[in-house]
Design a protein around this motif. Structure first.
Motif, PDB file in Angstrom:
ATOM      1  N   TYR A 170      74.336 -73.452   1.908  1.00  0.00           N
ATOM      2  CA  TYR A 170      75.267 -73.327   0.777  1.00  0.00           C
ATOM      3  C   TYR A 170      76.491 -74.214   0.981  1.00  0.00           C
ATOM      4  CZ  TYR A 170      79.529 -71.345  -1.206  1.00  0.00           C
ATOM      5  OH  TYR A 170      80.750 -71.189  -1.786  1.00  0.00           O
ATOM      6  N   THR A 171      77.099 -74.144   2.165  1.00  0.00           N
ATOM      7  CA  THR A 171      78.291 -74.921   2.442  1.00  0.00           C
ATOM      8  C   THR A 171      77.987 -76.410   2.476  1.00  0.00           C
ATOM      9  OG1 THR A 171      79.218 -73.118   3.744  1.00  0.00           O
ATOM     10  CG2 THR A 171      80.161 -75.280   4.102  1.00  0.00           C
ATOM     11  N   TYR A 172      76.868 -76.787   3.082  1.00  0.00           N
ATOM     12  CA  TYR A 172      76.537 -78.210   3.209  1.00  0.00           C
ATOM     13  C   TYR A 172      76.412 -78.883   1.848  1.00  0.00           C
ATOM     14  CZ  TYR A 172      75.183 -76.494   7.859  1.00  0.00           C
ATOM     15  OH  TYR A 172      75.154 -75.889   9.084  1.00  0.00           O
ATOM     16  N   VAL A 173      75.686 -78.243   0.949  1.00  0.00           N
ATOM     17  CA  VAL A 173      75.491 -78.838  -0.383  1.00  0.00           C
ATOM     18  C   VAL A 173      76.774 -78.730  -1.208  1.00  0.00           C
ATOM     19  CG1 VAL A 173      74.092 -78.767  -2.479  1.00  0.00           C
ATOM     20  CG2 VAL A 173      73.029 -78.308  -0.272  1.00  0.00           C
ATOM     21  N   GLN A 174      77.485 -77.629  -1.070  1.00  0.00           N
ATOM     22  CA  GLN A 174      78.744 -77.435  -1.792  1.00  0.00           C
ATOM     23  C   GLN A 174      79.741 -78.540  -1.472  1.00  0.00           C
ATOM     24  OE1 GLN A 174      80.264 -75.877  -4.220  1.00  0.00           O
ATOM     25  NE2 GLN A 174      81.318 -74.045  -3.472  1.00  0.00           N
ATOM     26  N   ARG A 175      79.872 -78.851  -0.193  1.00  0.00           N
ATOM     27  CA  ARG A 175      80.857 -79.840   0.219  1.00  0.00           C
ATOM     28  C   ARG A 175      80.366 -81.275   0.102  1.00  0.00           C
ATOM     29  NH1 ARG A 175      84.287 -77.816   5.498  1.00  0.00           N
ATOM     30  NH2 ARG A 175      85.260 -75.999   4.516  1.00  0.00           N
ATOM     31  N   SER A 176      79.079 -81.492   0.305  1.00  0.00           N
ATOM     32  CA  SER A 176      78.583 -82.860   0.387  1.00  0.00           C
ATOM     33  C   SER A 176      77.927 -83.375  -0.882  1.00  0.00           C
ATOM     34  CB  SER A 176      77.576 -82.979   1.550  1.00  0.00           C
ATOM     35  OG  SER A 176      78.223 -82.754   2.782  1.00  0.00           O
ATOM     36  N   VAL A 177      77.692 -82.495  -1.856  1.00  0.00           N
ATOM     37  CA  VAL A 177      77.125 -82.942  -3.137  1.00  0.00           C
ATOM     38  C   VAL A 177      78.076 -82.543  -4.260  1.00  0.00           C
ATOM     39  CG1 VAL A 177      75.101 -82.942  -4.650  1.00  0.00           C
ATOM     40  CG2 VAL A 177      74.802 -82.710  -2.168  1.00  0.00           C
ATOM     41  N   ASN A 178      78.015 -81.291  -4.699  1.00  0.00           N
ATOM     42  CA  ASN A 178      78.990 -80.803  -5.681  1.00  0.00           C
ATOM     43  C   ASN A 178      78.946 -79.277  -5.729  1.00  0.00           C
ATOM     44  OD1 ASN A 178      77.214 -79.762  -7.934  1.00  0.00           O
ATOM     45  ND2 ASN A 178      76.526 -81.905  -7.939  1.00  0.00           N
ATOM     46  N   PRO A 179      79.997 -78.645  -6.259  1.00  0.00           N
ATOM     47  CA  PRO A 179      80.073 -77.177  -6.244  1.00  0.00           C
ATOM     48  C   PRO A 179      78.943 -76.494  -7.001  1.00  0.00           C
ATOM     49  CG  PRO A 179      82.233 -78.125  -6.660  1.00  0.00           C
ATOM     50  CD  PRO A 179      81.245 -79.245  -6.752  1.00  0.00           C
ATOM     51  N   TRP A 180      78.490 -77.092  -8.107  1.00  0.00           N
ATOM     52  CA  TRP A 180      77.442 -76.457  -8.904  1.00  0.00           C
ATOM     53  C   TRP A 180      76.137 -76.383  -8.125  1.00  0.00           C
ATOM     54  CZ3 TRP A 180      78.787 -73.825 -12.993  1.00  0.00           C
ATOM     55  CH2 TRP A 180      79.925 -74.193 -13.709  1.00  0.00           C
ATOM     56  N   LEU A 181      75.726 -77.525  -7.560  1.00  0.00           N
ATOM     57  CA  LEU A 181      74.480 -77.527  -6.790  1.00  0.00           C
ATOM     58  C   LEU A 181      74.628 -76.681  -5.531  1.00  0.00           C
ATOM     59  CD1 LEU A 181      71.665 -78.699  -7.042  1.00  0.00           C
ATOM     60  CD2 LEU A 181      72.379 -80.638  -5.650  1.00  0.00           C
ATOM     61  N   GLY A 182      75.843 -76.652  -4.978  1.00  0.00           N
ATOM     62  CA  GLY A 182      76.098 -75.802  -3.829  1.00  0.00           C
ATOM     63  C   GLY A 182      75.871 -74.338  -4.157  1.00  0.00           C
ATOM     64  N   PHE A 183      76.375 -73.908  -5.319  1.00  0.00           N
ATOM     65  CA  PHE A 183      76.164 -72.518  -5.712  1.00  0.00           C
ATOM     66  C   PHE A 183      74.683 -72.203  -5.821  1.00  0.00           C
ATOM     67  CE2 PHE A 183      74.915 -69.692  -9.152  1.00  0.00           C
ATOM     68  CZ  PHE A 183      75.425 -68.496  -8.685  1.00  0.00           C
ATOM     69  N   PHE A 184      73.922 -73.063  -6.504  1.00  0.00           N
ATOM     70  CA  PHE A 184      72.501 -72.767  -6.701  1.00  0.00           C
ATOM     71  C   PHE A 184      71.720 -72.851  -5.391  1.00  0.00           C
ATOM     72  CE2 PHE A 184      73.577 -73.631 -11.160  1.00  0.00           C
ATOM     73  CZ  PHE A 184      73.013 -72.513 -11.730  1.00  0.00           C
ATOM     74  N   THR A 185      72.173 -73.694  -4.445  1.00  0.00           N
ATOM     75  CA  THR A 185      71.549 -73.704  -3.121  1.00  0.00           C
ATOM     76  C   THR A 185      71.754 -72.365  -2.432  1.00  0.00           C
ATOM     77  OG1 THR A 185      71.917 -76.083  -2.885  1.00  0.00           O
ATOM     78  CG2 THR A 185      71.510 -74.830  -0.866  1.00  0.00           C
ATOM     79  N   GLY A 186      73.002 -71.899  -2.438  1.00  0.00           N
ATOM     80  CA  GLY A 186      73.280 -70.605  -1.834  1.00  0.00           C
ATOM     81  C   GLY A 186      72.540 -69.483  -2.524  1.00  0.00           C
ATOM     82  N   TRP A 187      72.490 -69.551  -3.845  1.00  0.00           N
ATOM     83  CA  TRP A 187      71.844 -68.490  -4.613  1.00  0.00           C
ATOM     84  C   TRP A 187      70.344 -68.430  -4.327  1.00  0.00           C
ATOM     85  CZ3 TRP A 187      73.741 -64.587  -7.525  1.00  0.00           C
ATOM     86  CH2 TRP A 187      72.845 -63.895  -8.351  1.00  0.00           C
ATOM     87  N   VAL A 188      69.686 -69.593  -4.317  1.00  0.00           N
ATOM     88  CA  VAL A 188      68.234 -69.582  -4.113  1.00  0.00           C
ATOM     89  C   VAL A 188      67.892 -69.202  -2.680  1.00  0.00           C
ATOM     90  CG1 VAL A 188      67.901 -72.019  -3.442  1.00  0.00           C
ATOM     91  CG2 VAL A 188      66.098 -70.819  -4.671  1.00  0.00           C
ATOM     92  N   MET A 189      68.740 -69.607  -1.716  1.00  0.00           N
ATOM     93  CA  MET A 189      68.442 -69.253  -0.336  1.00  0.00           C
ATOM     94  C   MET A 189      68.755 -67.799  -0.039  1.00  0.00           C
ATOM     95  SD  MET A 189      68.927 -72.539   2.123  1.00  0.00           S
ATOM     96  CE  MET A 189      67.805 -71.774   3.288  1.00  0.00           C
ATOM     97  N   LEU A 190      69.507 -67.152  -0.921  1.00  0.00           N
ATOM     98  CA  LEU A 190      69.684 -65.715  -0.758  1.00  0.00           C
ATOM     99  C   LEU A 190      68.342 -64.991  -0.828  1.00  0.00           C
ATOM    100  CD1 LEU A 190      72.924 -64.825  -2.782  1.00  0.00           C
ATOM    101  CD2 LEU A 190      72.581 -64.769  -0.301  1.00  0.00           C
ATOM    102  N   LEU A 191      67.363 -65.589  -1.507  1.00  0.00           N
ATOM    103  CA  LEU A 191      66.030 -64.985  -1.546  1.00  0.00           C
ATOM    104  C   LEU A 191      65.473 -64.817  -0.141  1.00  0.00           C
ATOM    105  CD1 LEU A 191      64.032 -66.541  -4.531  1.00  0.00           C
ATOM    106  CD2 LEU A 191      64.582 -64.141  -4.147  1.00  0.00           C
TER     107      LEU A 191
END
Length: 453
Positions: free
Chosen positions: A79-100
């Motif tokens: 979540y943090t890696y994508v949030q900081r290195s790509v953009n906040p929106w994709l970071g949120f969805f990365t964190g959300w999907v990996m919550l599975l």
């Protein structure tokens, strides 16, 4: 006069040994035995091939994790890696999907515990074992990672010793039944009679769940001494070492019972049938003891990891900060997150007869997140950082790019029903973040984490 108060923080107490042991505990060396039935059945007797494919795929991804933890050594992981290195929106969805996978992996652990103990003690229902396991794991995680770490060391050593003994037993079984030539069986790798590309990839995608140990290691960056140096080393050791061990054991299991695909009655407990088939029933009780204790320890590691991810998302106010973004002052652990995860894990009760379905759903979250972490490594170093000269092209474009490619291939192999449920979960995330950002009129909350030293 005012009194300065400090927000409780995570304690920086972990070294390389603790991280490797933690990753192996999360990965659970004996899980290869638990997966024998379902993956052998799914791949047409080619579990070894599926393990090798998954190991290669996960090694590229582990490399990308090692790059990203050097850039962002904090608790939020993917979540943090994508949030900081790509953009906040994709970071949120990365964190959300990996919550599975973060939330449901403990469920898999409790499901394995309940299934095997119910088979051994039929009078005690699966649900009771699940509840007992969840309570035990929650208590130890609240106490702290050092207390759990001591247990991890003992149990990981027990798993490695048991696996070595079982490997020797299987070699003896093969030699007695087939002679020295029986140790070389190409059909355990590729069997032309049963080979199906889709089924092998599906098996490999299910096995990806077994490699989440390296991802879990990265969630402890804020509790590690010298995280930029220590965590990347632990990530690679856990991934490559675990994959090599899995491949050897899978090959021996398949070679010891080459007709398992046609002979197995219940793939969910296929290893118990293999023990009976090979005449090694004396090892059944030691297996059940070691395997079920390791399953509990795996659940302890899983709950510890997800509680840190929820903490990262809570501190960013992506999830409600008042609940998820707090560290308990007494125990210095994210107690509320641990309890919430434990409650969610009780959903294992509803998957009592569908271990493969549960594992496939976890794979959807994990592999989707892995694709995005590989992309984040490229974006951080090669695109934004301008690291495009000489060996940098290999390190920051080619290797993470291969990680993107192979994880996309694994994603294609995920069970269709799991993809449907995973996409429903993403849809719920879209609704949630839409409400949170007042109709997408502002980006998700900016990161509040501070890089570790």
């Amino acid at each position: 006069m005012t009194v300065e108060t400090r927000t409780p923080a995570l304690r920086r107490v972990l070294n390389l040994r603790y991280l490797v042991v933690f990753g192996l505990a999360y990965l659970a060396p004996t899980v290869v035995f638990d997966q024998f039935g379902i993956t052998s059945d799914l791949t047409g007797g080619m579990q070894t091939l599926a393990v090798l494919i998954t190991t290669v795929a996960m090694s590229f991804t582990a490399y990308s994790y090692s790059l990203m933890v050097r850039a962002h050594p904090v608790a939020g992981s993917a979540y943090t890696y994508v949030q900081r290195s790509v953009n906040p929106w994709l970071g949120f969805f990365t964190g959300w999907v990996m919550l599975l996978d973060y939330l449901l992996l403990p469920m898999i652990c409790y499901l394995l515990l309940g299934t095997y103990l119910n088979a051994f003690v039929p009078g005690v229902p699966v649900a009771l074992w699940v509840v007992a396991g969840a309570v035990f794991v929650a208590v130890f995680n609240v106490i702290g990672v050092r207390a759990a770490g001591r247990i991890n060391i003992a149990v990981v050593v027990a798993q490695v010793v048991f696996s070595a003994v079982f490997a020797i037993v299987l070699v003896v079984v093969i030699l007695r039944a087939q002679g020295t030539t029986g140790l070389i069986d190409t059909h355990a790798l590729v069997n032309p009679d049963t080979f199906d590309t889709g089924n092998v990839l599906r098996g490999a995608s299910v096995l990806a769940v077994s490699f989440l140990g390296f991802d879990a290691v990265s969630t402890f960056a804020e509790e590690t001494v010298e995280p930029r140096k220590t965590v990347p080393r632990a990530v690679m050791i856990v991934c490559v070492g675990g994959g090599a061990g899995f491949a050897v054991m899978a090959y021996l299991l398949q070679t010891a019972w080459p007709t398992s695909v046609s002979d197995m009655v219940d793939p969910n407990v296929g290893i118990l049938e293999l023990i009976a088939h090979t005449g090694t029933s004396w090892i059944e009780v030691p297996f059940l003891v070691v395997d079920n204790v390791s399953t509990i320890v795996c659940a302890m590691a899983a709950v510890a990891a997800v509680s840190r991810v929820l903490l990262g998302m809570g501190r960013d106010d992506v999830l409600p900060r008042r609940f998820f973004g707090r560290v308990d002052a007494r125990f210095q652990t994210p107690v509320r997150n641990i309890l919430a995860t434990s409650v969610i894990s009780l959903s294992a009760i509803f998957y009592a007869d569908d271990l493969l379905g549960a594992a496939s759903l976890v794979s959807f979250g994990a592999i989707t997140g892995f694709v995005l972490v590989n992309y984040a490594a490229i974006n951080h170093y090669f695109v934004r950082g301008g690291r495009r000269h000489g060996a940098d092209v290999l390190k920051f474009l080619v290797l993470p790019g291969l990680g993107v490619l192979v994880t996309v291939v694994l994603w294609v192999g995920i069970d269709a029903h799991a993809k449907e449920l995973g996409l429903v979960w993403l849809g719920l995330g879209l609704v949630y973040i839409g409400v949170k950002t007042r109709g997408f009129r502002r980006p998700p909350a900016p990161l509040a984490l501070q890089d570790a030293d």
